[in-house]
Design a protein around this motif. Structure first.
Motif, PDB file in Angstrom:
ATOM      1  N   GLN A  17       8.221  10.013  11.379  1.00 26.62           N
ATOM      2  CA  GLN A  17       7.334   8.972  11.900  1.00 26.62           C
ATOM      3  C   GLN A  17       6.889   8.052  10.774  1.00 26.62           C
ATOM      4  O   GLN A  17       6.924   8.413   9.594  1.00 26.62           O
ATOM      5  CB  GLN A  17       6.115   9.599  12.585  1.00 26.62           C
ATOM      6  CG  GLN A  17       6.423  10.238  13.917  1.00 26.62           C
ATOM      7  CD  GLN A  17       5.170  10.742  14.607  1.00 26.62           C
ATOM      8  OE1 GLN A  17       4.286  11.344  13.991  1.00 26.62           O
ATOM      9  NE2 GLN A  17       5.073  10.500  15.906  1.00 26.62           N
ATOM     10  N   SER A  18       6.432   6.868  11.165  1.00 27.04           N
ATOM     11  CA  SER A  18       5.938   5.921  10.171  1.00 27.04           C
ATOM     12  C   SER A  18       4.462   5.652  10.411  1.00 27.04           C
ATOM     13  O   SER A  18       3.947   5.883  11.515  1.00 27.04           O
ATOM     14  CB  SER A  18       6.714   4.615  10.258  1.00 27.04           C
ATOM     15  OG  SER A  18       6.539   4.015  11.531  1.00 27.04           O
ATOM     16  N   MET A  19       3.800   5.202   9.370  1.00 29.96           N
ATOM     17  CA  MET A  19       2.400   4.809   9.513  1.00 29.96           C
ATOM     18  C   MET A  19       1.982   3.960   8.324  1.00 29.96           C
ATOM     19  O   MET A  19       2.635   3.969   7.268  1.00 29.96           O
ATOM     20  CB  MET A  19       1.483   6.016   9.632  1.00 29.96           C
ATOM     21  CG  MET A  19       1.148   6.695   8.327  1.00 29.96           C
ATOM     22  SD  MET A  19      -0.341   7.730   8.456  1.00 29.96           S
ATOM     23  CE  MET A  19      -1.599   6.496   8.757  1.00 29.96           C
ATOM     24  N   THR A  20       0.891   3.245   8.503  1.00 21.83           N
ATOM     25  CA  THR A  20       0.332   2.412   7.442  1.00 21.83           C
ATOM     26  C   THR A  20      -1.099   2.829   7.179  1.00 21.83           C
ATOM     27  O   THR A  20      -1.896   2.950   8.107  1.00 21.83           O
ATOM     28  CB  THR A  20       0.365   0.926   7.843  1.00 21.83           C
ATOM     29  OG1 THR A  20       1.719   0.535   8.061  1.00 21.83           O
ATOM     30  CG2 THR A  20      -0.232   0.066   6.739  1.00 21.83           C
ATOM     31  N   LEU A  21      -1.401   3.055   5.907  1.00 22.75           N
ATOM     32  CA  LEU A  21      -2.763   3.345   5.471  1.00 22.75           C
ATOM     33  C   LEU A  21      -3.385   2.025   5.011  1.00 22.75           C
ATOM     34  O   LEU A  21      -2.789   1.280   4.233  1.00 22.75           O
ATOM     35  CB  LEU A  21      -2.782   4.338   4.313  1.00 22.75           C
ATOM     36  CG  LEU A  21      -2.577   5.818   4.632  1.00 22.75           C
ATOM     37  CD1 LEU A  21      -1.200   6.082   5.204  1.00 22.75           C
ATOM     38  CD2 LEU A  21      -2.787   6.657   3.382  1.00 22.75           C
ATOM     39  N   GLN A  22      -4.589   1.795   5.505  1.00 15.65           N
ATOM     40  CA  GLN A  22      -5.251   0.542   5.202  1.00 15.65           C
ATOM     41  C   GLN A  22      -6.325   0.743   4.137  1.00 15.65           C
ATOM     42  O   GLN A  22      -6.995   1.765   4.109  1.00 15.65           O
ATOM     43  CB  GLN A  22      -5.903  -0.033   6.464  1.00 15.65           C
ATOM     44  CG  GLN A  22      -4.977  -0.204   7.662  1.00 15.65           C
ATOM     45  CD  GLN A  22      -3.999  -1.350   7.495  1.00 15.65           C
ATOM     46  OE1 GLN A  22      -4.081  -2.132   6.549  1.00 15.65           O
ATOM     47  NE2 GLN A  22      -3.033  -1.445   8.422  1.00 15.65           N
ATOM     48  N   CYS A  23      -6.484  -0.264   3.299  1.00 19.43           N
ATOM     49  CA  CYS A  23      -7.511  -0.244   2.260  1.00 19.43           C
ATOM     50  C   CYS A  23      -8.089  -1.643   2.123  1.00 19.43           C
ATOM     51  O   CYS A  23      -7.332  -2.620   2.105  1.00 19.43           O
ATOM     52  CB  CYS A  23      -6.929   0.217   0.936  1.00 19.43           C
ATOM     53  SG  CYS A  23      -8.073   0.089  -0.464  1.00 19.43           S
ATOM     54  N   ALA A  24      -9.403  -1.723   2.002  1.00 23.07           N
ATOM     55  CA  ALA A  24     -10.051  -3.010   1.784  1.00 23.07           C
ATOM     56  C   ALA A  24     -11.206  -2.826   0.814  1.00 23.07           C
ATOM     57  O   ALA A  24     -11.871  -1.790   0.816  1.00 23.07           O
ATOM     58  CB  ALA A  24     -10.554  -3.593   3.100  1.00 23.07           C
ATOM     59  N   GLN A  25     -11.426  -3.856  -0.009  1.00 22.64           N
ATOM     60  CA  GLN A  25     -12.574  -3.829  -0.928  1.00 22.64           C
ATOM     61  C   GLN A  25     -13.326  -5.159  -0.807  1.00 22.64           C
ATOM     62  O   GLN A  25     -12.714  -6.214  -0.616  1.00 22.64           O
ATOM     63  CB  GLN A  25     -12.125  -3.559  -2.376  1.00 22.64           C
ATOM     64  CG  GLN A  25     -11.026  -4.456  -2.908  1.00 22.64           C
ATOM     65  CD  GLN A  25     -11.480  -5.730  -3.573  1.00 22.64           C
ATOM     66  OE1 GLN A  25     -12.682  -5.909  -3.823  1.00 22.64           O
ATOM     67  NE2 GLN A  25     -10.557  -6.620  -3.863  1.00 22.64           N
ATOM     68  N   ASP A  26     -14.655  -5.050  -0.927  1.00 25.77           N
ATOM     69  CA  ASP A  26     -15.493  -6.237  -0.778  1.00 25.77           C
ATOM     70  C   ASP A  26     -16.198  -6.583  -2.080  1.00 25.77           C
ATOM     71  O   ASP A  26     -17.280  -7.182  -2.061  1.00 25.77           O
ATOM     72  CB  ASP A  26     -16.493  -6.049   0.361  1.00 25.77           C
ATOM     73  CG  ASP A  26     -17.439  -4.886   0.131  1.00 25.77           C
ATOM     74  OD1 ASP A  26     -18.255  -4.609   1.017  1.00 25.77           O
ATOM     75  OD2 ASP A  26     -17.351  -4.241  -0.943  1.00 25.77           O
ATOM     76  N   MET A  27     -15.608  -6.221  -3.210  1.00 28.54           N
ATOM     77  CA  MET A  27     -16.224  -6.445  -4.513  1.00 28.54           C
ATOM     78  C   MET A  27     -15.572  -7.592  -5.271  1.00 28.54           C
ATOM     79  O   MET A  27     -15.849  -7.790  -6.461  1.00 28.54           O
ATOM     80  CB  MET A  27     -16.151  -5.152  -5.335  1.00 28.54           C
ATOM     81  CG  MET A  27     -16.939  -4.010  -4.696  1.00 28.54           C
ATOM     82  SD  MET A  27     -16.757  -2.441  -5.555  1.00 28.54           S
ATOM     83  CE  MET A  27     -15.126  -1.941  -5.002  1.00 28.54           C
ATOM     84  N   ASN A  28     -14.670  -8.308  -4.604  1.00 29.89           N
ATOM     85  CA  ASN A  28     -13.958  -9.422  -5.219  1.00 29.89           C
ATOM     86  C   ASN A  28     -13.131  -8.989  -6.432  1.00 29.89           C
ATOM     87  O   ASN A  28     -12.955  -9.746  -7.391  1.00 29.89           O
ATOM     88  CB  ASN A  28     -14.929 -10.550  -5.633  1.00 29.89           C
ATOM     89  CG  ASN A  28     -14.206 -11.883  -5.774  1.00 29.89           C
ATOM     90  OD1 ASN A  28     -13.262 -12.167  -5.040  1.00 29.89           O
ATOM     91  ND2 ASN A  28     -14.644 -12.688  -6.727  1.00 29.89           N
ATOM     92  N   HIS A  29     -12.632  -7.753  -6.373  1.00 29.56           N
ATOM     93  CA  HIS A  29     -11.812  -7.242  -7.466  1.00 29.56           C
ATOM     94  C   HIS A  29     -10.399  -7.806  -7.396  1.00 29.56           C
ATOM     95  O   HIS A  29      -9.868  -8.076  -6.321  1.00 29.56           O
ATOM     96  CB  HIS A  29     -11.749  -5.713  -7.409  1.00 29.56           C
ATOM     97  CG  HIS A  29     -13.016  -5.064  -7.869  1.00 29.56           C
ATOM     98  ND1 HIS A  29     -13.195  -3.692  -7.810  1.00 29.56           N
ATOM     99  CD2 HIS A  29     -14.140  -5.566  -8.409  1.00 29.56           C
ATOM    100  CE1 HIS A  29     -14.383  -3.403  -8.288  1.00 29.56           C
ATOM    101  NE2 HIS A  29     -14.976  -4.527  -8.662  1.00 29.56           N
TER     102      HIS A  29
END
Lengths: 115, 113
Positions: A17-29
């Protein structure tokens, strides 16, 4: 200010199976990273993005792909999951591009099991 | 290639005991060194970091580390541990790898009340 967020927190996949792990940052890095953590092996870098629009392989990139969608978001995709990819996945970010001096800020992790 | 070695895999201490966790790295140039902590079920947090200057670095929660260049070491210390220090501790180094960190294998610390 949420810092680094990851979704999902837990996932069980069947082999292939396939999948995507999501990541987000709100520190303007500028820089973002994907690691996997396995018992007795510490954290190993899978892929990183030094700045928006660039991605590079880390120590263990095989079986993974990444997309730096914009400055905030960096996703990790498993095209055909294998049991060897059972692990805890951490996303991290740091402020300056290519700086050796910046600490990295980590997300809460995604625990992935591949059966 | 750079590498980081943490010799203690699992350390068990009683409260109030002193702690020293070993960390050695292999890289001959200028390095930046970090200790991260991961409490049970949580993400990694920075304990302390060394970039330059005073080789004795103080971090949060009473932790400190000493950079000894001649020994390629960056050991973590705390004079008196508490039950709440139970966690996994990771040493990391950043030399010529841009922003990339190389992590050690981790040391699990269990503190008995």
């Amino acid at each position: 200010n949420a810092g680094v967020t990851q979704t999902p927190k837990f996932q069980v996949l069947k082999t292939g199976q396939s999948m995507t792990l999501q990541c987000a940052q709100d520190m303007n890095h500028n820089s973002m990273y994907w690691y996997r953590q396995d018992p007795g092996m510490g954290l190993r870098l899978i892929y990183y993005s030094a700045s928006e629009g660039t991605t590079d392989k880390g120590e263990v990139p095989n079986g993974y792909n990444v997309s730096r969608l914009n400055k905030r978001e960096f996703s990790l995709r498993l095209e055909s999951a294998a049991p060897s990819q059972t692990s805890v996945y951490f996303c991290a970010s740091s402020v300056r591009t290519g700086s050796t001096a910046d600490e990295q800020y980590f997300g809460p992790g995604t625990r992935l099991t591949v059966t | 290639a750079q590498s980081v070695s943490q010799h203690n895999h699992h350390v068990i201490l009683s409260e109030a005991a002193s702690l020293e966790l070993g960390c050695n790295y292999s890289y001959g140039g200028t390095v930046n060194l970090f200790w991260y902590v991961q409490y049970p079920g949580q993400h990694l947090q920075l304990l302390l970091k060394y970039f330059s200057g005073d080789p004795l670095v103080k971090g949060i929660k009473g932790f400190e580390a000493e950079f000894i260049k001649s020994k390629f070491s960056f050991n973590l210390r705390k004079p008196s541990v508490q039950w709440s220090d139970t966690a996994e501790y990771f040493c990391a180094v950043n030399g010529n790898q841009g922003g990339k960190l190389i992590f050690g294998q981790g040391t699990e610390l269990s503190v008995k009340p």
